[in-house]
Design an enzyme around this catalytic site. Structure first.
Site, short mmCIF file in Angstrom:
data_model
loop_
_atom_site.label_atom_id
_atom_site.label_comp_id
_atom_site.label_asym_id
_atom_site.label_seq_id
_atom_site.Cartn_x
_atom_site.Cartn_y
_atom_site.Cartn_z
N TYR A 1 0.83 -1.21 0.00
CA TYR A 1 0.00 0.00 0.00
C TYR A 1 0.86 1.26 0.00
O TYR A 1 0.84 2.04 -0.92
CB TYR A 1 -0.90 0.04 1.24
N GLU B 1 -7.21 -5.07 9.50
CA GLU B 1 -5.89 -4.81 10.06
C GLU B 1 -6.00 -4.15 11.42
O GLU B 1 -5.28 -4.49 12.34
CB GLU B 1 -5.07 -3.91 9.13
C1 LIG Z 1 6.18 -1.46 11.47
C2 LIG Z 1 5.45 -0.95 10.29
C3 LIG Z 1 5.00 -1.83 9.33
C4 LIG Z 1 4.34 -1.38 8.21
N1 LIG Z 1 3.95 -2.30 7.30
C5 LIG Z 1 3.38 -1.87 6.14
C6 LIG Z 1 3.05 -2.79 5.13
O1 LIG Z 1 3.27 -4.00 5.27
N2 LIG Z 1 2.51 -2.35 4.00
C7 LIG Z 1 2.25 -1.02 3.80
O2 LIG Z 1 1.73 -0.68 2.78
N3 LIG Z 1 2.56 -0.10 4.75
C8 LIG Z 1 3.13 -0.49 5.91
N4 LIG Z 1 3.46 0.43 6.87
C9 LIG Z 1 3.26 1.84 6.60
C10 LIG Z 1 2.26 2.56 7.46
O3 LIG Z 1 0.95 2.25 7.08
C11 LIG Z 1 2.58 4.05 7.35
O4 LIG Z 1 3.82 4.26 7.95
C12 LIG Z 1 1.57 4.91 8.06
O5 LIG Z 1 0.32 4.86 7.44
C13 LIG Z 1 2.04 6.37 8.14
O6 LIG Z 1 2.47 6.86 6.92
P1 LIG Z 1 3.89 7.59 6.80
O7 LIG Z 1 4.90 6.71 7.39
O8 LIG Z 1 4.07 8.02 5.42
O9 LIG Z 1 3.77 8.86 7.73
P2 LIG Z 1 3.13 10.27 7.33
O10 LIG Z 1 1.81 10.06 6.70
O11 LIG Z 1 4.12 11.07 6.59
O12 LIG Z 1 2.94 10.88 8.78
C14 LIG Z 1 3.96 11.60 9.48
C15 LIG Z 1 3.32 12.30 10.67
O13 LIG Z 1 2.32 13.21 10.21
C16 LIG Z 1 1.09 12.95 10.83
N5 LIG Z 1 -0.02 13.22 9.90
C17 LIG Z 1 -0.11 12.92 8.60
N6 LIG Z 1 -1.32 13.27 8.13
C18 LIG Z 1 -1.99 13.82 9.15
C19 LIG Z 1 -3.31 14.35 9.31
N7 LIG Z 1 -4.19 14.42 8.31
N8 LIG Z 1 -3.67 14.77 10.53
C20 LIG Z 1 -2.80 14.71 11.57
N9 LIG Z 1 -1.57 14.22 11.49
C21 LIG Z 1 -1.17 13.77 10.29
C22 LIG Z 1 1.15 11.48 11.20
O14 LIG Z 1 0.29 11.18 12.26
C23 LIG Z 1 2.60 11.32 11.60
O15 LIG Z 1 2.75 11.73 12.92
C24 LIG Z 1 4.12 0.00 8.02
C25 LIG Z 1 4.56 0.90 8.99
C26 LIG Z 1 5.22 0.45 10.11
C27 LIG Z 1 5.70 1.44 11.12
#
Ligand SMILES: Cc1cc2nc3c(=O)[nH]c(=O)nc-3n(C[C@H](O)[C@H](O)[C@H](O)COP(=O)(O)OP(=O)(O)OC[C@H]3O[C@@H](n4cnc5c(N)ncnc54)[C@H](O)[C@@H]3O)c2cc1C
Lengths: 407, 363
Positions: free
Chosen positions: A132, A248
């Site tokens: 994703y 999930e």
């Molecule tokens: C251990 C682990 C396993 C994972 N496994 C998978 C996987 O198998 N497949 C997959 O597809 N993904 C996976 N992920 C990804 C995960 O779904 C994303 O890391 C998560 O959705 C956050 O996206 P980002 O890392 O881009 O952070 P960002 O979206 O960049 O967020 C950074 C910060 O900004 C804040 N933020 C962003 N938007 C908003 C908003 N609208 N309002 C308030 N705050 C906001 C967030 O809360 C966070 O604090 C995994 C993540 C982890 C940590």
């Protein structure tokens, strides 16, 4: 209010207990299966088979797709959980294929897809990863850019995924791609089933703060898969993905797991000393322990209430979000206390000679995964306030050329 | 299995909430608070007519023999409306004292009166939960002397039940010779808290001297569950008032409820509160059905709900801006009920320490 189980259910509990007594000696423990970051071993697959045959996992999955074919019975599910945890026996494989893909296929897949994937997946023969997130699409998942164009009877996929857990040992990937570039953001996405052996896929491990490489970057260059490898219709991928995300969230917040952690913490506090005084005998630490226990009990009972509400067909969906959101922080704090009561010793990890039986430092570091993965805590709070309290959705803003919101 | 209200309990909740809400518009609460004696006679009478005082009393004494769970449903409704009624003392703590340690004659006499609404009790348990300053009671024969502080609902009560030490219970007529009671000026003016001074006042023992430890401990459990339920009810009202206000109040051309910091405060409130409801229900259920779990659950229900209640009270007040700090809004009645309940029968630290002790964690 009546928490007594029916005679049938108490009978079922005895049956589960008898099963556990018979198999305890040869069964893998809870941790042995959940704690792995590699494809299931033959031992685990053997255990999985026994569990399916007896209806202790894949219980409600129809027989024709390789499941046990039991009727949906939440109480039986609860009893299985309780008894297996009490006996420290594994309830079988979890992982994204079993917890997320299988329910999605059962809900939205074609007959052929169900036939092909459900059985092998629940038996641990086919391991899946979830494609994703992208570098530019995390919380704002629907902005994903990896694209697939149709050429003849094939999708040709190009782009990049990131944070793909287990991709380095997975057989298959359920992946979100943009197939309708001209459609509005949420309507241009499709949900595809992609074999990881397809040419053009490059998986590069990303080392995490725990020191392990549990997730990956995945580069996709002209990856070709059949046009029939789609779940539901083109452009409907967002809806399909949401069905998956629902599963999930349930997987990530499990108070039973937190309870096991808290019990381990209690044991630790009775053993660890500073100046010869046990941690549990120091009121400051004891109070923190009791605080966490109170919150845990609240969450555990809240989950039981949700299950009961489900039985009565009235569970609000923010109820489960609360469990995910709160148990992530609770786990984090349980591990934090484990480290604090050990002081300097708490910073040791990865098998130091002074380390205690459990690797608290590593568990602590790992707990960030629960706060960020599957939707960050902040995103959960957005959704809880919107769905649970009817507050306004996040506004969409137009930006000027410096990236500031235009008023 | 049903983790929640049965149909009958749902009806009870509707009836009690409906009645109390009708009786407690903000202006009325303000008037009751001006009295500050913790009793609003019409509301109390209404509750009696709804059968609320007899829910934990056996049928042979005119009660409906429901249980602590049902009483908890009622106390939650009382907390939602900060109704000034001596319910927890008269309908919960006094019956438990009498059923646990009272003689046949005492039970016959007083339980029937409680069911019928003919008596109000005040209850003082601080000797068993934490003595402040120079409080202290001394019993010689049937003469009681000394000082009891923070007697719950003690101001307007006809009879007072007091713990002497942690193993003796006595009942004393509020108009007995040698007894004076004074109002304690607690910030929550919807509950009548009393200082009771005793000089050789005649009293009646409930059970033999030194025999009531178990009964007192059950009273404390039930009291903690009840106070938690009240505070929960009060906190839930505060949460939804804050939410409503956030949707209604505009700043920067938009409802303040569209600001993420406000949304997140609300999300935190509901996320912390909902588990409290489950914990309180379970504790009350345990009191009725799983006695071996009741004390621990009562401790955690009280400690946890009071921590959450405080956070909710703070957040809800904050969301109202300057309005939150005014008497005009009246939010403070709910906040003050939560604050008083937090301290009664053991604050969070004390109840958590009690929880640890129950699990053998205190050497
Ligand atoms: C251990 C682990 C396993 C994972 N496994 C998978 C996987 O198998 N497949 C997959 O597809 N993904 C996976 N992920 C990804 C995960 O779904 C994303 O890391 C998560 O959705 C956050 O996206 P980002 O890392 O881009 O952070 P960002 O979206 O960049 O967020 C950074 C910060 O900004 C804040 N933020 C962003 N938007 C908003 C908003 N609208 N309002 C308030 N705050 C906001 C967030 O809360 C966070 O604090 C995994 C993540 C982890 C940590």
């Amino acid at each position: 209010m009546d928490l007594k189980f029916s005679e049938e259910h108490e009978g079922f509990r005895k049956q589960v207990q008898a099963f556990l007594k018979e198999h305890k000696a040869t069964a893998p423990t809870m941790k042995a299966v959940n704690g792995t970051s590699a494809a299931p071993t033959p031992e685990v697959k053997r255990w999985q088979k026994i569990l399916i045959e007896n209806g202790y996992t894949a219980r409600t999955i129809p027989k024709e797709y390789g499941g046990y074919g039991g009727e949906a019975d939440l109480i039986k599910g609860l009893i299985i959980q309780e008894e297996f945890i009490a006996a420290d026996v594994s309830t079988g494989l979890t992982g994204q294929g079993i917890s997320m893909l299988v329910p999605t296929l059962l809900e939205l897949g074609t007959e052929e897809q169900k036939q092909k994937w459900v059985g092998p997946t629940i038996r641990g023969e086919v391991v899946w990863c979830q494609g994703y997130s992208e570098p530019g699409a995390g919380s704002d998942l629907a902005s994903l850019k990896t694209k697939a164009v149709v050429e003849g009877d094939q999708f040709v996929i190009n782009g990049q995924k990131i944070w793909t857990s287990s991709a380095h040992f997975s057989d298959m990937c359920f992946i979100l791609v943009r197939t309708e570039p001209d459609a509005p953001k949420h309507h241009g996405i499709s949900y595809l089933l992609m074999p990881m052996t397809t040419p053009g896929i490059e998986v590069r491990p990303l080392v995490t703060i725990t020191g392990d490489a549990m997730f990956n970057e995945m580069f996709l260059t002209d990856v070709k898969i059949g046009v029939d490898q789609i779940v539901d219709q083109r452009g409907k991928g967002w809806m399909v993905a949401n069905a998956t995300l629902k599963h999930e969230r349930g997987m990530i917040g499990n108070p039973a797991q937190t309870e096991a952690n808290l019990n381990a913490l209690m044991k630790l506090m009775k053993a660890e000393t500073c100046d010869g005084i046990r941690a549990v005998d120091m009121p400051v630490y004891r109070d923190r322990l009791m605080r966490l226990q109170g919150r845990l009990l609240g969450l555990k009972l809240h989950s039981l209430r949700l299950l009961s509400d489900d039985l009565n067909g009235k569970a609000p969906d923010h109820g489960g979000l609360i469990v995910k959101y709160s148990s992530a922080y609770l786990n984090h704090e349980v591990y934090s206390l484990g480290i604090d009561v050990m002081g300097e010793l708490g910073t040791l990890y990865n098998g130091d000679a002074y380390q205690s039986e459990l690797d608290w430092q590593k568990m602590y570091l790992g707990s960030f995964a629960g706060i960020i993965g599957g939707g960050t805590a902040q995103i959960q709070k957005n959704v809880i306030s919107e769905r649970g309290l009817g507050m306004p959705r996040e506004p969409r803003v137009t930006l000027d050329n410096k990236g500031w919101a235009m008023m | 299995m049903n983790f929640g209200l049965s149909d009958e309990q749902g009806l009870l909740q509707d009836a009690i909430r409906g009645f109390l809400e009708e009786q407690t518009p903000l202006d009325s609460i303000r008037e009751f608070a001006a009295d500050g004696n913790g009793l609003q006679a019409e509301i109390w009478q209404g509750l009696i007519e709804l059968g609320a005082t007899g829910v934990i009393i056996p049928e042979q004494f005119g009660g409906s023999a429901l249980g602590m769970f049902d009483a908890t449903v009622i106390m939650e409704a009382i907390g939602r409306t900060v109704a000034p009624v001596p319910y927890i003392s008269t309908a919960v703590l006094a019956p438990i004292a009498l059923l646990g340690s009272g003689s046949d004659a005492q039970q016959q006499d007083w339980l029937n009166k409680i069911s019928a609404g003919d008596v109000m009790f005040g209850v003082g348990l601080t000797e068993a939960t934490g003595v402040r300053r120079d409080a202290g009671l001394k019993l010689v024969g049937s003469k009681l002397s000394g000082k009891a502080l923070f007697v719950i609902d003690g101001l307007k009560a006809d009879q007072l039940i007091l713990a002497v030490g942690s193993d003796t219970l006595v009942m004393v007529d509020a108009n007995a010779m040698g007894l004076t009671r004074n109002r304690l000026n607690v910030s929550d003016k919807t509950r009548g808290m009393a200082e009771v001074l005793l000089d050789q006042a005649d009293c009646e023992l409930i059970g033999a001297a030194g025999s009531a430890a178990q009964t007192i401990s059950k009273m404390i459990d039930a009291g903690r569950i009840g106070l938690a339920a009240e505070s929960f009810g009060a906190a839930e009202i505060l949460l939804y008032r804050a939410r409503d206000y956030a949707l209604e109040r505009n700043q920067f051309e938009r409802p303040i409820g569209s600001f993420q910091s406000i949304k997140h405060l609300c999300a935190e409130m509901i996320s912390d509160l909902e588990p409290c409801r489950s914990l309180i229900w379970y504790a009350a259920y345990a009191y009725d059905e799983l006695p071996e779990e009741a004390s621990l659950m009562a401790c955690h229900a009280k400690a946890n709900t009071q921590e959450v209640g405080k956070m909710v009270a703070r957040s809800a007040t904050e969301i109202h801006g300057g309005m939150g700090f005014t008497d005009l809004m009246g939010l403070h009645y709910w906040l003050k009920r939560i604050e008083l309940n937090r301290q009664l029968l053991g604050g969070p630290e004390a109840t958590r320490e009690a929880a640890a002790r129950l699990q053998g964690l205190v050497a």
